[in-house]
Write a protein that holds these residues in place. Structure first.
Motif, PDB file in Angstrom:
ATOM      1  N   GLY A  20       0.585  -1.275  -0.126  1.00 34.44           N
ATOM      2  CA  GLY A  20      -0.101   0.109  -0.199  1.00 34.44           C
ATOM      3  C   GLY A  20       0.869   1.310   0.000  1.00 34.44           C
ATOM      4  N   GLU A  21       2.008   1.286   0.736  1.00 37.98           N
ATOM      5  CA  GLU A  21       3.024   2.509   0.754  1.00 37.98           C
ATOM      6  C   GLU A  21       3.354   2.729  -0.788  1.00 37.98           C
ATOM      7  N   ARG A  22       3.648   1.699  -1.202  1.00 42.24           N
ATOM      8  CA  ARG A  22       4.466   1.845  -2.686  1.00 42.24           C
ATOM      9  C   ARG A  22       3.152   2.145  -4.033  1.00 42.24           C
ATOM     10  N   HIS A  23       2.061   1.686  -3.521  1.00 40.21           N
ATOM     11  CA  HIS A  23       1.233   1.756  -4.811  1.00 40.21           C
ATOM     12  C   HIS A  23      -0.084   2.678  -4.457  1.00 40.21           C
ATOM     13  N   GLY A  24      -0.441   2.855  -3.357  1.00 40.59           N
ATOM     14  CA  GLY A  24      -1.516   3.752  -2.990  1.00 40.59           C
ATOM     15  C   GLY A  24      -2.436   2.828  -2.224  1.00 40.59           C
ATOM     16  N   THR A  25      -3.876   3.266  -2.202  1.00 37.89           N
ATOM     17  CA  THR A  25      -4.778   2.822  -1.435  1.00 37.89           C
ATOM     18  C   THR A  25      -5.113   1.488  -2.073  1.00 37.89           C
ATOM     19  N   VAL A  26      -5.479   0.405  -1.331  1.00 43.68           N
ATOM     20  CA  VAL A  26      -5.596  -0.992  -1.591  1.00 43.68           C
ATOM     21  C   VAL A  26      -6.930  -1.350  -1.355  1.00 43.68           C
ATOM     22  N   ARG A  27      -7.489  -2.070  -2.346  1.00 44.30           N
ATOM     23  CA  ARG A  27      -8.800  -2.541  -2.215  1.00 44.30           C
ATOM     24  C   ARG A  27      -8.538  -4.269  -1.977  1.00 44.30           C
ATOM     25  N   TYR A  28      -9.139  -5.039  -1.057  1.00 41.93           N
ATOM     26  CA  TYR A  28      -9.024  -6.270  -0.787  1.00 41.93           C
ATOM     27  C   TYR A  28     -10.188  -7.098  -1.310  1.00 41.93           C
ATOM     28  N   ASP A  29      -9.751  -8.201  -1.809  1.00 44.37           N
ATOM     29  CA  ASP A  29     -11.045  -9.157  -2.487  1.00 44.37           C
ATOM     30  C   ASP A  29     -10.715 -10.457  -1.888  1.00 44.37           C
ATOM     31  N   VAL A  35      -6.319 -13.981  -1.899  1.00 48.58           N
ATOM     32  CA  VAL A  35      -6.382 -12.781  -1.524  1.00 48.58           C
ATOM     33  C   VAL A  35      -5.982 -11.792  -2.761  1.00 48.58           C
ATOM     34  N   THR A  36      -6.766 -11.011  -3.168  1.00 52.09           N
ATOM     35  CA  THR A  36      -6.273 -10.299  -4.396  1.00 52.09           C
ATOM     36  C   THR A  36      -6.187  -8.508  -3.642  1.00 52.09           C
ATOM     37  N   LEU A  37      -4.960  -8.020  -4.041  1.00 56.21           N
ATOM     38  CA  LEU A  37      -4.868  -6.469  -3.571  1.00 56.21           C
ATOM     39  C   LEU A  37      -4.941  -5.781  -4.967  1.00 56.21           C
ATOM     40  N   SER A  38      -5.788  -4.742  -4.994  1.00 54.93           N
ATOM     41  CA  SER A  38      -6.018  -4.044  -6.260  1.00 54.93           C
ATOM     42  C   SER A  38      -5.702  -2.360  -5.622  1.00 54.93           C
ATOM     43  N   ALA A  39      -4.466  -1.914  -5.995  1.00 56.79           N
ATOM     44  CA  ALA A  39      -3.983  -0.613  -5.812  1.00 56.79           C
ATOM     45  C   ALA A  39      -4.358   0.444  -6.637  1.00 56.79           C
ATOM     46  N   ASP A  40      -4.301   1.945  -6.315  1.00 66.79           N
ATOM     47  CA  ASP A  40      -4.859   3.078  -6.982  1.00 66.79           C
ATOM     48  C   ASP A  40      -3.960   3.061  -8.321  1.00 66.79           C
ATOM     49  N   ASP A  41      -2.721   2.699  -8.144  1.00 69.54           N
ATOM     50  CA  ASP A  41      -1.896   3.070  -9.602  1.00 69.54           C
ATOM     51  C   ASP A  41      -2.004   1.809 -10.560  1.00 69.54           C
ATOM     52  N   GLY A  42      -3.081   0.911 -10.224  1.00 69.22           N
ATOM     53  CA  GLY A  42      -3.121  -0.358 -11.264  1.00 69.22           C
ATOM     54  C   GLY A  42      -2.566  -1.533 -10.691  1.00 69.22           C
ATOM     55  N   SER A  43      -1.659  -1.478  -9.847  1.00 68.84           N
ATOM     56  CA  SER A  43      -0.931  -2.653  -9.525  1.00 68.84           C
ATOM     57  C   SER A  43      -1.937  -3.710  -8.514  1.00 68.84           C
ATOM     58  N   ILE A 197       4.511 -18.032   1.710  1.00 70.77           N
ATOM     59  CA  ILE A 197       3.287 -17.604   1.089  1.00 70.77           C
ATOM     60  C   ILE A 197       3.627 -16.857  -0.341  1.00 70.77           C
ATOM     61  N   ARG A 198       3.085 -17.506  -1.542  1.00 70.52           N
ATOM     62  CA  ARG A 198       3.310 -17.256  -2.875  1.00 70.52           C
ATOM     63  C   ARG A 198       2.435 -16.044  -3.154  1.00 70.52           C
ATOM     64  N   ILE A 199       3.081 -14.943  -3.734  1.00 69.92           N
ATOM     65  CA  ILE A 199       2.512 -13.595  -3.952  1.00 69.92           C
ATOM     66  C   ILE A 199       2.713 -13.254  -5.674  1.00 69.92           C
ATOM     67  N   ASP A 200       1.664 -13.390  -6.380  1.00 71.04           N
ATOM     68  CA  ASP A 200       1.958 -13.004  -7.901  1.00 71.04           C
ATOM     69  C   ASP A 200       1.552 -11.215  -8.040  1.00 71.04           C
ATOM     70  N   VAL A 201       2.626 -10.713  -8.291  1.00 69.17           N
ATOM     71  CA  VAL A 201       2.442  -9.010  -8.517  1.00 69.17           C
ATOM     72  C   VAL A 201       2.465  -8.833  -9.769  1.00 69.17           C
ATOM     73  N   ASP A 202       1.738  -8.083 -10.054  1.00 72.66           N
ATOM     74  CA  ASP A 202       1.357  -7.318 -11.430  1.00 72.66           C
ATOM     75  C   ASP A 202       1.505  -5.871 -11.469  1.00 72.66           C
ATOM     76  N   GLN A 203       2.531  -5.207 -12.168  1.00 75.42           N
ATOM     77  CA  GLN A 203       2.637  -3.697 -11.941  1.00 75.42           C
ATOM     78  C   GLN A 203       2.557  -3.228 -13.109  1.00 75.42           C
ATOM     79  N   PRO A 204       1.784  -2.113 -13.475  1.00 73.07           N
ATOM     80  CA  PRO A 204       1.809  -1.310 -14.685  1.00 73.07           C
ATOM     81  C   PRO A 204       3.320  -1.098 -15.306  1.00 73.07           C
ATOM     82  N   ASP A 205       3.684  -1.125 -16.303  1.00 67.53           N
ATOM     83  CA  ASP A 205       4.854  -0.697 -17.187  1.00 67.53           C
ATOM     84  C   ASP A 205       4.966   0.579 -16.941  1.00 67.53           C
TER      85      ASP A 205
END
Length: 205
Positions: A20-29, A35-43, A197-205
């Motif tokens: 959250g600190e790196r990518h902005g407000t996070v929504r949890y699904d 558990v999917t984290l969706s951040a303000d910057d699209g990550s 714990i495996r985490i798949d992280v996807d960040q916009p280019d």
């Protein structure tokens, strides 16, 4: 850009904060398996729930779930070796590893090839029988909460078919670990990897 990260249970809460600190407000699904984290910057970050299912479908529930102390069994079986261990609180309580020689393939044809094939099959059966006896001695009486397996799936299935291990298939959970022939250090690392714990992280280019 997509990448996979592996996080120790004790570090997960801080990792979620850092996302959250790196990518902005996070929504949890939150679901019982991910558990999917969706951040303000699209990550996004998808956390695979270890030892599913997750009962409390919140971030706090996820953190509590991964920090729950479990009696963990690890069973590793390959043609060339086997290992079984019991872990609790990150510590290895009991273990046994062993090896069996299984002859390699041959380029010879005809009767020679058939003779080698029969010998390999016999050696493999002996190796799996030895692995089964170790599982019966180490894992069956251990009152495990969860069992994680690795090595060769067919070999593991062969071991778990033994009636003396009838209670174990029902507590098997992912991940299925890819390992070399099990030695003591391989088994010890498998205990760590089973809890990671495996985490798949996807960040916009």
């Amino acid at each position: 850009m997509t990448r996979i990260v592996s996080v120790a249970p004790s570090r997960l809460d801080r990792w979620l904060d850092g996302f959250g600190e790196r990518h902005g407000t996070v929504r949890y699904d939150v679901t019982p398996t991910s558990v999917t984290l969706s951040a303000d910057d699209g990550s996004t970050a998808v956390v695979t729930v270890p030892f599913e299912p997750l009962d409390v479908l919140t971030r706090e529930g996820l953190v509590a779930h991964v920090l729950t102390e479990r009696r963990l069994g690890v069973l590793l079986v390959r043609r060339g070796g086997y290992g079984a261990g019991v872990f609790a609180g990150g510590k290895l309580l009991d273990s046994k590893v062993g090896s069996r020689h299984v002859q390699g393939t041959t380029k010879a044809g005809g009767w020679s090839q058939q003779r080698y094939a029969r010998r390999r099959d016999n050696q493999a059966r002996e190796a799996f029988a030895a692995a089964t006896e170790v599982a019966v001695r180490i894992l069956a009486p251990a009152r495990l909460d969860v069992l994680v397996c690795g090595g060769d799936r067919r070999a593991v299935d062969t071991v778990l078919e033994d009636p003396r291990l009838k209670d174990l298939p029902g507590i098997v959970r992912p991940p299925f670990l890819g390992v070399p022939d099990p030695k003591q250090k391989v088994l010890e690392q498998a205990g760590v990897d089973a809890c990671a714990i495996r985490i798949d992280v996807d960040q916009p280019d």
